[in-house]
Design a protein around this motif. Structure first.
Motif, PDB file in Angstrom:
ATOM      1  N   PRO A 296       0.801  -1.226   0.000  1.00 40.02           N
ATOM      2  CA  PRO A 296       0.000   0.000   0.000  1.00 40.02           C
ATOM      3  C   PRO A 296       0.837   1.281   0.000  1.00 40.02           C
ATOM      4  O   PRO A 296       0.411   2.288  -0.571  1.00 40.02           O
ATOM      5  CB  PRO A 296      -0.816  -0.113   1.296  1.00 40.02           C
ATOM      6  CG  PRO A 296      -0.803  -1.566   1.642  1.00 40.02           C
ATOM      7  CD  PRO A 296       0.519  -2.077   1.166  1.00 40.02           C
ATOM      8  N   ASP A 297       2.000   1.252   0.642  1.00 41.34           N
ATOM      9  CA  ASP A 297       2.843   2.439   0.718  1.00 41.34           C
ATOM     10  C   ASP A 297       3.493   2.706  -0.641  1.00 41.34           C
ATOM     11  O   ASP A 297       4.261   1.889  -1.146  1.00 41.34           O
ATOM     12  CB  ASP A 297       3.929   2.241   1.789  1.00 41.34           C
ATOM     13  CG  ASP A 297       4.711   3.513   2.058  1.00 41.34           C
ATOM     14  OD1 ASP A 297       5.448   3.953   1.159  1.00 41.34           O
ATOM     15  OD2 ASP A 297       4.606   4.048   3.159  1.00 41.34           O
ATOM     16  N   LYS A 298       3.190   3.849  -1.266  1.00 43.02           N
ATOM     17  CA  LYS A 298       3.681   4.142  -2.609  1.00 43.02           C
ATOM     18  C   LYS A 298       5.202   4.242  -2.680  1.00 43.02           C
ATOM     19  O   LYS A 298       5.817   3.841  -3.670  1.00 43.02           O
ATOM     20  CB  LYS A 298       3.044   5.428  -3.123  1.00 43.02           C
ATOM     21  CG  LYS A 298       1.542   5.312  -3.356  1.00 43.02           C
ATOM     22  CD  LYS A 298       0.963   6.599  -3.919  1.00 43.02           C
ATOM     23  CE  LYS A 298      -0.538   6.457  -4.173  1.00 43.02           C
ATOM     24  NZ  LYS A 298      -1.123   7.711  -4.724  1.00 43.02           N
ATOM     25  N   ALA A 299       5.808   4.771  -1.638  1.00 42.49           N
ATOM     26  CA  ALA A 299       7.277   4.888  -1.638  1.00 42.49           C
ATOM     27  C   ALA A 299       7.922   3.512  -1.599  1.00 42.49           C
ATOM     28  O   ALA A 299       8.906   3.247  -2.309  1.00 42.49           O
ATOM     29  CB  ALA A 299       7.731   5.729  -0.446  1.00 42.49           C
ATOM     30  N   TYR A 300       7.379   2.620  -0.784  1.00 41.83           N
ATOM     31  CA  TYR A 300       7.900   1.256  -0.733  1.00 41.83           C
ATOM     32  C   TYR A 300       7.646   0.521  -2.051  1.00 41.83           C
ATOM     33  O   TYR A 300       8.489  -0.245  -2.526  1.00 41.83           O
ATOM     34  CB  TYR A 300       7.256   0.479   0.414  1.00 41.83           C
ATOM     35  CG  TYR A 300       7.596   0.978   1.794  1.00 41.83           C
ATOM     36  CD1 TYR A 300       8.704   1.803   2.012  1.00 41.83           C
ATOM     37  CD2 TYR A 300       6.817   0.625   2.899  1.00 41.83           C
ATOM     38  CE1 TYR A 300       9.009   2.266   3.288  1.00 41.83           C
ATOM     39  CE2 TYR A 300       7.124   1.076   4.177  1.00 41.83           C
ATOM     40  CZ  TYR A 300       8.211   1.902   4.373  1.00 41.83           C
ATOM     41  OH  TYR A 300       8.508   2.348   5.631  1.00 41.83           O
ATOM     42  N   ALA A 301       6.475   0.759  -2.638  1.00 37.95           N
ATOM     43  CA  ALA A 301       6.126   0.097  -3.904  1.00 37.95           C
ATOM     44  C   ALA A 301       7.124   0.463  -4.998  1.00 37.95           C
ATOM     45  O   ALA A 301       7.492  -0.375  -5.829  1.00 37.95           O
ATOM     46  CB  ALA A 301       4.717   0.475  -4.322  1.00 37.95           C
ATOM     47  N   LYS A 302       7.575   1.713  -5.004  1.00 39.74           N
ATOM     48  CA  LYS A 302       8.553   2.129  -6.009  1.00 39.74           C
ATOM     49  C   LYS A 302       9.866   1.382  -5.865  1.00 39.74           C
ATOM     50  O   LYS A 302      10.585   1.171  -6.841  1.00 39.74           O
ATOM     51  CB  LYS A 302       8.797   3.636  -5.907  1.00 39.74           C
ATOM     52  CG  LYS A 302       7.638   4.488  -6.411  1.00 39.74           C
ATOM     53  CD  LYS A 302       7.966   5.968  -6.309  1.00 39.74           C
ATOM     54  CE  LYS A 302       6.813   6.817  -6.828  1.00 39.74           C
ATOM     55  NZ  LYS A 302       7.111   8.270  -6.717  1.00 39.74           N
ATOM     56  N   GLU A 303      10.178   0.972  -4.661  1.00 36.73           N
ATOM     57  CA  GLU A 303      11.407   0.210  -4.430  1.00 36.73           C
ATOM     58  C   GLU A 303      11.253  -1.244  -4.888  1.00 36.73           C
ATOM     59  O   GLU A 303      12.191  -1.844  -5.397  1.00 36.73           O
ATOM     60  CB  GLU A 303      11.782   0.257  -2.946  1.00 36.73           C
ATOM     61  CG  GLU A 303      12.165   1.635  -2.446  1.00 36.73           C
ATOM     62  CD  GLU A 303      13.358   2.197  -3.199  1.00 36.73           C
ATOM     63  OE1 GLU A 303      14.345   1.458  -3.387  1.00 36.73           O
ATOM     64  OE2 GLU A 303      13.294   3.369  -3.614  1.00 36.73           O
ATOM     65  N   VAL A 304      10.066  -1.804  -4.691  1.00 39.81           N
ATOM     66  CA  VAL A 304       9.835  -3.199  -5.077  1.00 39.81           C
ATOM     67  C   VAL A 304       9.742  -3.343  -6.588  1.00 39.81           C
ATOM     68  O   VAL A 304      10.312  -4.271  -7.178  1.00 39.81           O
ATOM     69  CB  VAL A 304       8.557  -3.738  -4.409  1.00 39.81           C
ATOM     70  CG1 VAL A 304       8.223  -5.147  -4.928  1.00 39.81           C
ATOM     71  CG2 VAL A 304       8.720  -3.769  -2.892  1.00 39.81           C
ATOM     72  N   ILE A 307      11.471   0.436 -12.434  1.00 43.15           N
ATOM     73  CA  ILE A 307      11.340   0.336 -13.888  1.00 43.15           C
ATOM     74  C   ILE A 307      12.531  -0.408 -14.477  1.00 43.15           C
ATOM     75  O   ILE A 307      12.392  -1.241 -15.377  1.00 43.15           O
ATOM     76  CB  ILE A 307      11.203   1.743 -14.509  1.00 43.15           C
ATOM     77  CG1 ILE A 307       9.925   2.417 -14.004  1.00 43.15           C
ATOM     78  CG2 ILE A 307      11.194   1.646 -16.038  1.00 43.15           C
ATOM     79  CD1 ILE A 307       9.756   3.839 -14.481  1.00 43.15           C
ATOM     80  N   LEU A 308      13.706  -0.122 -13.967  1.00 39.96           N
ATOM     81  CA  LEU A 308      14.917  -0.796 -14.434  1.00 39.96           C
ATOM     82  C   LEU A 308      15.594  -1.492 -13.255  1.00 39.96           C
ATOM     83  O   LEU A 308      15.654  -0.955 -12.154  1.00 39.96           O
ATOM     84  CB  LEU A 308      15.890   0.218 -15.057  1.00 39.96           C
ATOM     85  CG  LEU A 308      15.408   0.933 -16.325  1.00 39.96           C
ATOM     86  CD1 LEU A 308      16.418   1.994 -16.740  1.00 39.96           C
ATOM     87  CD2 LEU A 308      15.184  -0.055 -17.463  1.00 39.96           C
ATOM     88  N   GLY A 309      16.110  -2.682 -13.496  1.00 40.45           N
ATOM     89  CA  GLY A 309      16.864  -3.384 -12.466  1.00 40.45           C
ATOM     90  C   GLY A 309      16.049  -3.764 -11.262  1.00 40.45           C
ATOM     91  O   GLY A 309      16.422  -3.471 -10.118  1.00 40.45           O
ATOM     92  N   SER A 310      14.911  -4.419 -11.497  1.00 45.61           N
ATOM     93  CA  SER A 310      14.036  -4.788 -10.377  1.00 45.61           C
ATOM     94  C   SER A 310      14.760  -5.668  -9.365  1.00 45.61           C
ATOM     95  O   SER A 310      15.426  -6.633  -9.738  1.00 45.61           O
ATOM     96  CB  SER A 310      12.807  -5.531 -10.894  1.00 45.61           C
ATOM     97  OG  SER A 310      12.014  -4.682 -11.678  1.00 45.61           O
ATOM     98  N   PRO A 311      14.624  -5.374  -8.075  1.00 46.63           N
ATOM     99  CA  PRO A 311      15.216  -6.213  -7.035  1.00 46.63           C
ATOM    100  C   PRO A 311      14.275  -7.358  -6.680  1.00 46.63           C
ATOM    101  O   PRO A 311      13.137  -7.430  -7.176  1.00 46.63           O
ATOM    102  CB  PRO A 311      15.363  -5.251  -5.861  1.00 46.63           C
ATOM    103  CG  PRO A 311      14.160  -4.354  -6.003  1.00 46.63           C
ATOM    104  CD  PRO A 311      13.959  -4.184  -7.489  1.00 46.63           C
TER     105      PRO A 311
END
Length: 372
Positions: A296-304, A307-311
């Motif tokens: 739900p947290d948008k900032a965390y979602a951007k980390e998961v 766009i490039l180099g998904s962790p």
């Protein structure tokens, strides 16, 4: 109508995905009902390691004769059970023009240049691939040969390759129809003819397409129609012809969603997810289309979902609470785990145990873990 919380949905999906690691044949896992995606290095292998009670090593998937690697849903490479291929191929035959156009990711402008229907474009390419790929060959060699057999309008000038070749997505979605598979553990990508491949069939099978949607909802439900269409890579309008029967409508924190009716009891009382897992990039769990439910947290979602180099994603007790990356240094695999919030010592220890499984699956005898 049943109202459920996001927490219940997460617990339900974790169980359906086999992340509790029950014993038994890994091929019986529900994720293989849709295929195990293998878009980045060892992603399918690590996805299996996160679900398997037994050891997973580099050859576990590639050398299992019951599996084959093909471009399937959305043109992405997936490991599928060989026994499932006939129905899989049938499910991927477009039902109409909107379906075909969505699958090849074209706009009307590209289609108009061909003077053909989207369905004809797809199967013309499939027949060309069938003629070309009669033996094991590199993807580049196959693309070059297929491009020569197709009209110029099927190709584009690729800046990366500095060459003109058939559209990438078109080649991918046509390959399975043309009886073409991928060689596992090969880089660059290598193609080969499917064993006992039959004739190219253009006959649509709405029932087979419907079963793909039902399996998505069973694994990643409750979910909306748009979520299921996004996984299948088709237009939402097509779902009018293929939307499964025997679905239950529920509300997830007020949001309308659907689930196979026979899974309602499992949704209401899912097992408690007291576990820690290191999920690879493109894992089936994080491939669910409703990302706001997963994180739900948008900032965390951007980390998961970068766009490039998904962790990879760190799953802790029913929540995605961080990311992780692995880098090979000689004969050692170095893993960096980045939690979003401080973790309990027991969770950190469990994550380090999971890191050891990742290293084994990747074929490394030694590894290190760094907490970022």
């Amino acid at each position: 109508m049943l109202d459920v919380s996001r927490k219940q949905v997460m617990a339900y999906r974790i169980a359906e995905h086999g992340l509790h690691r029950g014993a038994g044949d890994p091929l019986a896992l529900a994720v293989f009902d849709l295929g195990l995606q293998d878009s980045m290095r060892d992603t399918a292998l690590l996805g299996l390691a996160a679900r398997s009670a037994g050891p997973v090593v580099p050859t576990t998937l590639a050398e299992d004769p019951r599996l084959t690697l093909v471009w399937s849903h959305r043109g992405a490479p997936h490991f599928h059970r060989r026994a499932d291929l006939p129905e899989l191929v049938a499910s991927l035959v477009p039902l109409d023009e909107a379906d075909a156009l969505a699958r090849i990711l074209w706009q009307q402008k590209e289609l108009a240049q061909t003077g053909l229907s989207a369905v004809d474009v797809l199967f013309t390419t499939a027949r060309a691939l069938r003629k070309v790929v009669t033996k094991t060959m590199s993807k580049g060699a196959a693309s070059t040969a297929v491009t020569k057999l197709l009209p110029d309008s099927f190709s584009y000038a690729c800046r990366g390759c500095q060459a003109t070749h058939v559209y990438e997505q078109l080649m991918r979605v046509a390959a399975l129809h043309g009886g073409v598979r991928l060689e596992a553990d090969q880089s660059p990508a290598t193609l080969a003819p499917l064993e006992d491949r039959g004739r190219v069939s253009t006959r649509a099978d709405p029932a087979a397409a419907s079963r793909v949607l039902e399996r998505y909802l069973r694994l990643n439900g409750p979910a909306a129609q748009g979520d299921a269409a996004g996984f299948a890579g088709t237009a939402k309008s097509v779902l009018k012809q293929t939307w499964p029967a025997d679905l239950a409508e529920v509300r997830v924190d007020g949001r309308r969603a659907f689930l196979p009716a026979d899974r309602l009891a499992a949704l209401e009382n899912p097992p408690t997810p007291s576990l820690v897992r290191l999920l690879p990039p493109w894992d089936p769990f994080t491939q669910a289309r409703d990302k706001s439910v997963l994180v739900p947290d948008k900032a965390y979602a951007k980390e998961v979902w970068k766009i490039l180099g998904s962790p990879g994603a760190l799953l802790v007790d029913g929540e995605l609470l961080g990311t992780w990356r692995a880098k090979a240094t000689g004969k050692r695999l170095a893993l960096t785990i980045s939690p979003f919030t401080p973790l309990q010592r027991a969770h950190r220890t469990a994550a380090e145990d999971e890191a050891a499984l990742v290293a084994t699956a990747r074929g490394y005898d030694t590894h290190t873990v760094v907490w970022a």
